[in-house]
Design an enzyme around this catalytic site. Structure first.
Site, mmCIF file in Angstrom:
data_model
loop_
_atom_site.group_PDB
_atom_site.id
_atom_site.type_symbol
_atom_site.label_atom_id
_atom_site.label_comp_id
_atom_site.label_asym_id
_atom_site.label_seq_id
_atom_site.Cartn_x
_atom_site.Cartn_y
_atom_site.Cartn_z
ATOM 1 N N GLY A 1 0.831 -1.195 0.000
ATOM 2 C CA GLY A 1 0.000 0.000 0.000
ATOM 3 C C GLY A 1 0.865 1.243 0.000
ATOM 4 C CB THR B 1 -4.518 -1.112 0.676
ATOM 5 O OG1 THR B 1 -5.329 -0.764 1.801
ATOM 6 C CG2 THR B 1 -4.781 -0.100 -0.413
ATOM 7 C CG ASP C 1 -7.202 0.671 4.224
ATOM 8 O OD1 ASP C 1 -7.962 -0.150 4.766
ATOM 9 O OD2 ASP C 1 -6.102 1.001 4.711
ATOM 10 N NE ARG D 1 -30.297 -5.314 21.252
ATOM 11 C CZ ARG D 1 -29.944 -6.541 21.567
ATOM 12 N NH1 ARG D 1 -29.419 -7.340 20.653
ATOM 13 N NH2 ARG D 1 -30.077 -6.982 22.793
ATOM 14 N NE ARG E 1 -3.525 3.611 6.491
ATOM 15 C CZ ARG E 1 -2.273 3.996 6.484
ATOM 16 N NH1 ARG E 1 -1.588 3.974 7.605
ATOM 17 N NH2 ARG E 1 -1.701 4.386 5.390
ATOM 18 N NE ARG F 1 -26.486 -4.539 23.356
ATOM 19 C CZ ARG F 1 -26.795 -5.799 23.639
ATOM 20 N NH1 ARG F 1 -26.263 -6.785 22.948
ATOM 21 N NH2 ARG F 1 -27.637 -6.085 24.597
ATOM 22 C CG HIS G 1 -7.106 -7.358 12.176
ATOM 23 N ND1 HIS G 1 -7.329 -6.634 13.323
ATOM 24 C CD2 HIS G 1 -5.935 -6.913 11.661
ATOM 25 C CE1 HIS G 1 -6.322 -5.792 13.505
ATOM 26 N NE2 HIS G 1 -5.473 -5.942 12.513
ATOM 27 C CG LEU G 2 -13.599 -10.843 11.470
ATOM 28 C CD1 LEU G 2 -15.003 -10.640 12.009
ATOM 29 C CD2 LEU G 2 -13.309 -12.330 11.292
ATOM 30 N NE ARG H 1 -4.879 -6.718 7.601
ATOM 31 C CZ ARG H 1 -4.154 -6.071 8.516
ATOM 32 N NH1 ARG H 1 -4.388 -4.785 8.761
ATOM 33 N NH2 ARG H 1 -3.218 -6.680 9.179
HETATM 34 O O1 F6P Z 1 -4.276 -0.613 5.762
HETATM 35 C C1 F6P Z 1 -4.974 -1.765 6.061
HETATM 36 C C2 F6P Z 1 -5.445 -1.727 7.473
HETATM 37 O O2 F6P Z 1 -6.171 -2.913 7.666
HETATM 38 C C3 F6P Z 1 -6.229 -0.485 7.885
HETATM 39 O O3 F6P Z 1 -7.554 -0.516 7.406
HETATM 40 C C4 F6P Z 1 -6.086 -0.519 9.367
HETATM 41 O O4 F6P Z 1 -6.182 0.765 9.954
HETATM 42 C C5 F6P Z 1 -4.696 -1.044 9.561
HETATM 43 O O5 F6P Z 1 -4.361 -1.772 8.392
HETATM 44 C C6 F6P Z 1 -4.564 -1.951 10.766
HETATM 45 O O6 F6P Z 1 -3.269 -2.386 10.873
HETATM 46 P P1 F6P Z 1 -2.787 -3.397 12.024
HETATM 47 O O7 F6P Z 1 -3.134 -4.770 11.564
HETATM 48 O O8 F6P Z 1 -1.335 -3.162 12.102
HETATM 49 O O9 F6P Z 1 -3.517 -3.020 13.264
#
Ligand code: F6P
Length: 369
Positions: free
Chosen positions: A124, A147, A149, A184, A193, A287, A293-294, A296
């Site tokens: 990225g 990325t 993002d 809810r 980011r 809520r 991270h799911l 990714r």
């Molecule tokens: O750039 C990808 C990303 O998943 C962002 O969306 C997020 O802010 C960042 O990386 C999180 O990084 P790390 O896994 O280091 O917390």
């Protein structure tokens, strides 16, 4: 005249994204078709800069056999890091403190010593800025835009984004029924980011009622009004998608951890803040779900897999054509090359005149403004 290529290296840097393995396979296979060797560097450049941490070797020769059948796998077989910038490499001192040192000359010396003619850098903004700096120091480099993002400039999209959006959309689909059953407000925090692409695309596709993105400072009174309006119309539940980098008009970003040597600041926590405030303002139960991270993980969608394979093969073609200091980009419907100089250090935010944003507005989505 450009020097003939016999050996190239590939590295994956920054946060992982679905499609990395497809790029690796594409690069290795295209290189093999040209009788080039391809060396994989582990964990960004750590495999070279911290060889002692790798008893099995910080680099590995990648053959066709090693990359067979990996295109559909999430993650990266090479590993990755977002703490390994060779120009400001985190180095622990004897007193335990960490300082940043420039180790780029060591890296370039390694390329020379190993007879490696060029680098494919998959990453990225951070990794491509490093790639550009290495190119400026004389290394032949081609970048591949990765990325979830989608915040890289000069490419229609990055690989990884479609998979993240598809998964977030599926999560929203699932949350509708439980939000409705319990009347809810469900607040869904997504990564991205400082850009709101994931929130915007998944929010609209998944039928969110409010979407908060970093590009538009939000006013939660407006969101609460939207929720109350839905209530009076008999729709007593609401879905709010909030990008991790979103902030109120006069607010601060929610941070998990501030920046420190070798690490960028870590965003997160805005979902909980928004849910707490909306609960207070509307009197409804609110809520939070943090997708984090799911987004990714998992297999790349067909779109990302194909984009990754196209990018990887195009990167090798670029090197074969004698190009350097470029990034492979998607100029829909084709792949082209853009100068790394134009990409490095720039962020692609959601433009205020984006038709996708307008689509949301026309559908009645509240953007908090
Ligand atoms: O750039 C990808 C990303 O998943 C962002 O969306 C997020 O802010 C960042 O990386 C999180 O990084 P790390 O896994 O280091 O917390």
């Amino acid at each position: 005249m450009t020097q003939t290529i016999r050996r190239i290296a590939i590295t994956t840097g920054g946060g992982d994204a679905p499609g990395l393995n497809a790029v690796i396979r594409a690069v290795v296979s295209s290189a093999a078709n040209r009788s080039w060797e391809c060396v994989g560097i582990r964990d960004g450049f750590n495999g070279i800069l911290q060889p002692d941490n790798y008893p099995q070797g910080g680099t590995l020769l990648l053959t066709r056999d090693q990359v067979r059948g990996i295109s559909h796998l999430g993650g990266t077989i090479l590993g990755t890091t977002n703490k390994g910038n060779p120009f400001s490499y985190p180095t622990r001192q004897s007193d335990g403190s960490v300082i940043e040192t420039d180790r780029s000359d060591e890296l370039l010396a390694w390329f020379k010593r190993e007879g490696i003619d060029a680098l494919v850098s998959v990453g990225g903004d951070g990794s491509l800025t490093i790639a550009n700096a290495l190119h400026r120091k004389g290394l032949r480099v081609v970048g591949v835009p990765k990325t979830i993002d989608n915040d890289l400039d000069k490419t229609f999209t990055t690989f990884g984004f479609d998979t993240a959006v598809s998964f977030a959309t599926e999560c929203l689909d699932r949350l509708h029924s439980t939000a409705q059953s319990h009347q809810r407000v469900m607040v869904v925090e997504v990564m991205g980011r400082y850009a709101g692409w994931i929130a915007l695309h998944a929010g609209i596709s998944g039928g969110a009622h409010a979407i908060l993105i970093p590009e538009i400072g939000f006013d939660l009174d407006k969101v609460a009004e939207k929720i109350r309006q839905r209530d009076t119309q008999g729709r007593q539940y609401s879905l709010v998608v909030v990008a991790e980098g979103a902030k109120s008009r006069d607010g601060q970003r929610a941070l998990q951890a501030p920046a420190k040597a070798g690490h960028a600041e870590r965003l997160g926590g805005i979902g909980e803040q928004v849910a707490e405030a909306l609960g207070r303002l509307t009197g409804k139960e609110a809520r939070t779900v943090v997708l984090g991270h799911l987004l990714r993980g998992g297999s790349p969608t067909t779109f990302d897999r194909l984009a990754a394979l196209r990018f990887g093969t195009a990167a090798v073609r670029a090197l074969d054509e004698g190009l350097s200091g470029v990034m492979v980009a998607l100029a829909h419907p084709n792949v082209n090359y853009v100068s790394l100089e134009e990409v490095a250090g720039r962020m692609k935010a959601v433009p205020h005149d984006s038709d996708t944003l307008q689509t949301g507005r026309d559908l009645g989505v509240c953007f908090g403004d």
